[in-house]
Motif scaffolding. Structure first.
Motif, mmCIF file in Angstrom:
data_model
loop_
_atom_site.group_PDB
_atom_site.id
_atom_site.type_symbol
_atom_site.label_atom_id
_atom_site.label_comp_id
_atom_site.label_asym_id
_atom_site.label_seq_id
_atom_site.Cartn_x
_atom_site.Cartn_y
_atom_site.Cartn_z
ATOM 1 N N THR A 1 -29.095 48.981 66.969
ATOM 2 C CA THR A 1 -28.487 49.788 68.033
ATOM 3 C C THR A 1 -27.493 50.801 67.489
ATOM 4 O O THR A 1 -26.775 51.427 68.248
ATOM 5 C CB THR A 1 -27.756 48.867 69.025
ATOM 6 O OG1 THR A 1 -26.787 48.094 68.294
ATOM 7 C CG2 THR A 1 -28.733 47.928 69.710
ATOM 8 N N HIS B 1 -23.082 46.173 59.528
ATOM 9 C CA HIS B 1 -22.763 44.744 59.531
ATOM 10 C C HIS B 1 -21.604 44.469 58.573
ATOM 11 O O HIS B 1 -21.307 45.283 57.691
ATOM 12 C CB HIS B 1 -23.975 43.923 59.062
ATOM 13 C CG HIS B 1 -25.179 44.039 59.931
ATOM 14 N ND1 HIS B 1 -25.258 43.479 61.188
ATOM 15 C CD2 HIS B 1 -26.365 44.668 59.726
ATOM 16 C CE1 HIS B 1 -26.437 43.747 61.714
ATOM 17 N NE2 HIS B 1 -27.131 44.463 60.860
ATOM 18 N N CYS C 1 -18.332 43.698 62.495
ATOM 19 C CA CYS C 1 -17.786 42.352 62.656
ATOM 20 C C CYS C 1 -16.838 42.027 61.505
ATOM 21 O O CYS C 1 -17.078 42.435 60.356
ATOM 22 C CB CYS C 1 -18.912 41.314 62.657
ATOM 23 S SG CYS C 1 -20.054 41.395 64.043
ATOM 24 N N VAL D 1 -18.226 40.803 66.676
ATOM 25 C CA VAL D 1 -18.186 41.612 67.892
ATOM 26 C C VAL D 1 -19.609 41.955 68.306
ATOM 27 O O VAL D 1 -20.459 42.251 67.467
ATOM 28 C CB VAL D 1 -17.334 42.885 67.670
ATOM 29 C CG1 VAL D 1 -17.851 43.694 66.492
ATOM 30 C CG2 VAL D 1 -17.293 43.750 68.915
ATOM 31 N N HIS D 2 -19.865 41.904 69.610
ATOM 32 C CA HIS D 2 -21.167 42.274 70.160
ATOM 33 C C HIS D 2 -21.356 43.783 70.020
ATOM 34 O O HIS D 2 -20.399 44.563 70.081
ATOM 35 C CB HIS D 2 -21.224 41.853 71.632
ATOM 36 C CG HIS D 2 -22.580 41.922 72.230
ATOM 37 N ND1 HIS D 2 -23.108 43.094 72.742
ATOM 38 C CD2 HIS D 2 -23.531 40.969 72.413
ATOM 39 C CE1 HIS D 2 -24.313 42.863 73.219
ATOM 40 N NE2 HIS D 2 -24.599 41.580 73.027
ATOM 41 N N PHE D 3 -22.613 44.214 69.850
ATOM 42 C CA PHE D 3 -22.849 45.628 69.551
ATOM 43 C C PHE D 3 -22.432 46.548 70.691
ATOM 44 O O PHE D 3 -21.985 47.674 70.455
ATOM 45 C CB PHE D 3 -24.328 45.865 69.194
ATOM 46 C CG PHE D 3 -25.294 45.803 70.342
ATOM 47 C CD1 PHE D 3 -25.561 46.927 71.111
ATOM 48 C CD2 PHE D 3 -25.953 44.619 70.653
ATOM 49 C CE1 PHE D 3 -26.464 46.889 72.169
ATOM 50 C CE2 PHE D 3 -26.852 44.564 71.693
ATOM 51 C CZ PHE D 3 -27.111 45.698 72.467
ATOM 52 N N ARG D 4 -22.558 46.111 71.944
ATOM 53 C CA ARG D 4 -22.221 47.017 73.042
ATOM 54 C C ARG D 4 -20.720 47.306 73.113
ATOM 55 O O ARG D 4 -20.319 48.474 73.151
ATOM 56 C CB ARG D 4 -22.764 46.472 74.368
ATOM 57 C CG ARG D 4 -24.232 46.792 74.581
ATOM 58 C CD ARG D 4 -24.693 46.430 75.986
ATOM 59 N NE ARG D 4 -24.736 44.996 76.200
ATOM 60 C CZ ARG D 4 -25.823 44.256 76.031
ATOM 61 N NH1 ARG D 4 -26.956 44.806 75.634
ATOM 62 N NH2 ARG D 4 -25.810 42.956 76.245
ATOM 63 N N TYR E 1 -23.575 51.044 78.464
ATOM 64 C CA TYR E 1 -23.158 49.831 77.752
ATOM 65 C C TYR E 1 -21.888 49.263 78.372
ATOM 66 O O TYR E 1 -21.748 48.051 78.557
ATOM 67 C CB TYR E 1 -22.891 50.140 76.279
ATOM 68 C CG TYR E 1 -24.095 50.313 75.405
ATOM 69 C CD1 TYR E 1 -25.389 50.146 75.903
ATOM 70 C CD2 TYR E 1 -23.964 50.653 74.068
ATOM 71 C CE1 TYR E 1 -26.496 50.310 75.094
ATOM 72 C CE2 TYR E 1 -25.069 50.817 73.239
ATOM 73 C CZ TYR E 1 -26.331 50.650 73.770
ATOM 74 O OH TYR E 1 -27.418 50.805 72.955
ATOM 75 N N GLU F 1 -21.806 45.226 80.557
ATOM 76 C CA GLU F 1 -21.107 43.980 80.284
ATOM 77 C C GLU F 1 -20.474 43.405 81.558
ATOM 78 O O GLU F 1 -19.775 44.098 82.277
ATOM 79 C CB GLU F 1 -20.003 44.199 79.233
ATOM 80 C CG GLU F 1 -20.521 44.590 77.879
ATOM 81 C CD GLU F 1 -21.373 43.510 77.235
ATOM 82 O OE1 GLU F 1 -21.341 42.361 77.692
ATOM 83 O OE2 GLU F 1 -22.073 43.832 76.267
ATOM 84 N N LEU G 1 -14.995 40.996 74.610
ATOM 85 C CA LEU G 1 -16.056 40.749 73.634
ATOM 86 C C LEU G 1 -15.859 41.532 72.342
ATOM 87 O O LEU G 1 -16.764 41.600 71.515
ATOM 88 C CB LEU G 1 -17.414 41.095 74.249
ATOM 89 C CG LEU G 1 -17.870 40.215 75.420
ATOM 90 C CD1 LEU G 1 -19.142 40.759 76.031
ATOM 91 C CD2 LEU G 1 -18.088 38.777 74.946
ATOM 92 N N ALA G 2 -14.702 42.137 72.177
ATOM 93 C CA ALA G 2 -14.399 42.871 70.953
ATOM 94 C C ALA G 2 -12.972 42.551 70.521
ATOM 95 O O ALA G 2 -12.200 41.983 71.307
ATOM 96 C CB ALA G 2 -14.566 44.373 71.174
#
Length: 212
Positions: A13, A62, A106, A140-143, A193, A197, A205-206
């Protein structure tokens, strides 16, 4: 701010962040160099890290933190191309002012607790008088990572100081403000995005922080 270099790895993504960040800077008249890390070498990254003409070096990829083996901590542009903690410790940013390193990955700001302030972590190692660093404290989630990146880019265009840009991003973290802010800048894909969520704020989520 005159020049930004944006490195991206093999994230499925990652293109959404690349497009949002580069489009936002380009509209502001800032020179943006997008680099596909899957086609480059470690030496190429070292050259970028030590370049004297970059105001912002941005990495979207990553990363992993070695909680039991800190020496295994690294930013991974691909499975084969990683930049280790020890390599970050040996690379030196240019001594011609202060720039910003964005590690929108992350664990980039994770550190090992050793009974006091720790520099055993990528962001903590890279931060200093020559360079401020933005990163995430844990996975952390990508969105939400993409949403944070887009907001930080907007803030960097609007503000002269790196910390003010970071404060802008976190101040616009909550729905519906975050969606409205992104849509006003034409970043509709990232706005989707932010709306997707099922959270009150992307910080659920971040875990972004800035080391200045």
């Amino acid at each position: 701010m005159r020049r930004v270099q944006l490195w991206h790895g093999d994230l499925l993504t990652g293109q959404a962040e690349v497009e949002a960040v580069s489009d936002n800077f380009t509209r502001a008249g800032i020179d943006v160099d997008v680099v596909d890390g899957t086609q480059r070498t470690r030496a190429d990254f070292v050259n970028a890290y030590t370049a004297s003409d970059l105001d912002v070096l941005w990495v979207s990829s990553h990363a992993h933190f070695g909680h039991w083996r800190p020496d295994k901590t690294a930013v991974a542009l691909t499975e084969a191309l990683t930049i280790s903690l020890s390599q970050f410790a040996t690379m030196q940013p240019p001594d011609n002012g202060r720039r910003l390193l964005v590690l929108n990955t992350c664990d980039s700001a994770s550190v090992t607790a050793l009974g006091g302030p720790s520099t055993v972590g990528v962001a903590a190692t890279a931060a200093g008088r020559r360079q401020a660093v933005a990163g995430h404290l844990w996975p952390v989630h990508f969105r939400p990572a993409t949403v944070f990146g887009a907001l930080l880019a907007i803030g960097l265009v609007a503000h002269d100081r790196f910390d003010d840009a970071f404060l802008f991003a976190t101040a616009h973290r909550s729905q519906p403000d975050v969606v409205d802010t992104l849509e006003e800048e034409g970043l509709n894909r990232v706005a989707e995005y932010a709306a997707y969520e099922d959270t009150r704020t992307f910080l659920d989520l971040a875990s972004p922080i800035m080391m200045i």
